[in-house]
Design an enzyme around this catalytic site. Sequence first.
Site, PDB file in Angstrom:
ATOM      1  N   ASP A 144     -10.321  -7.603   2.584  1.00  0.00           N
ATOM      2  CA  ASP A 144      -9.069  -7.778   1.842  1.00  0.00           C
ATOM      3  C   ASP A 144      -9.204  -8.969   0.904  1.00  0.00           C
ATOM      4  O   ASP A 144      -9.929  -9.932   1.214  1.00  0.00           O
ATOM      5  CB  ASP A 144      -7.896  -8.018   2.794  1.00  0.00           C
ATOM      6  CG  ASP A 144      -7.599  -6.808   3.668  1.00  0.00           C
ATOM      7  OD1 ASP A 144      -7.717  -5.674   3.173  1.00  0.00           O
ATOM      8  OD2 ASP A 144      -7.268  -7.005   4.850  1.00  0.00           O
ATOM      9  N   ASP A 178      -5.652  -0.154   0.048  1.00  0.00           N
ATOM     10  CA  ASP A 178      -4.253  -0.258   0.474  1.00  0.00           C
ATOM     11  C   ASP A 178      -3.311  -0.009  -0.699  1.00  0.00           C
ATOM     12  O   ASP A 178      -2.281   0.651  -0.557  1.00  0.00           O
ATOM     13  CB  ASP A 178      -3.978  -1.647   1.059  1.00  0.00           C
ATOM     14  CG  ASP A 178      -4.814  -1.955   2.282  1.00  0.00           C
ATOM     15  OD1 ASP A 178      -5.140  -1.021   3.033  1.00  0.00           O
ATOM     16  OD2 ASP A 178      -5.149  -3.135   2.481  1.00  0.00           O
TER      17      ASP A 178
END
Length: 205
Positions: A144, A178
């Site tokens: 991330d 995401d």
Amino acid sequence: MSKKKLAIFTIVIAILLDQIIKIYVKTNFALGEEVLVFDWFRIHFTENNGMAMGFEFGGKAGKLFLTLFRLVAVSAIIYWLIGNIKRKVHNGVIIAISLIFSGAVGNIIDSVFYGVIFDHSNHQVATLFADKPYGNLFYGKVVDMFYFPIWQGTLPEWIPVIGGDFFTFFQYIFNPADAFISIGVALLFIFSKQAFPKEEQTVKD
């Protein structure tokens, strides 16, 4: 462009973009390293073992279950996509499902393969195709990096429960996969009538 080609194009571009960004961050940032782009946007490298937004559960067993669940889910999504291509639905629906599929596949790639192709990122920049990888197949960590702390401050005391606490909006760190899933879901809401048509009921005399 045919709907099939549109789906393939969207999927290929989305997965490539996701993996290029993740591999760049992984091979140029140590864990926790951050670059300030704007006051409200930062590239902050972190990793998680579990679900989106950093939630985790069940240790190694939970990690394996989640990865296997994602594999089953993408099979269902591709079946759904093929069905909609055959129904010749609106291109917005095709793009939406393709983005959701791409996002799921992007995070699956991290979970399945990153543990055996990268070494760790603790206090160092990871090496791609390392001699001593940090994990095992199916136990990779999801990369991330997008962090949007749009507002930070102490909440007013009059707010129930969380009043007086320090708060960050938006505090979650996420990745392109995401984002693709979120965009795909938003598009499904926009094109909900085309994505989930109500079957016409025929009245028998």
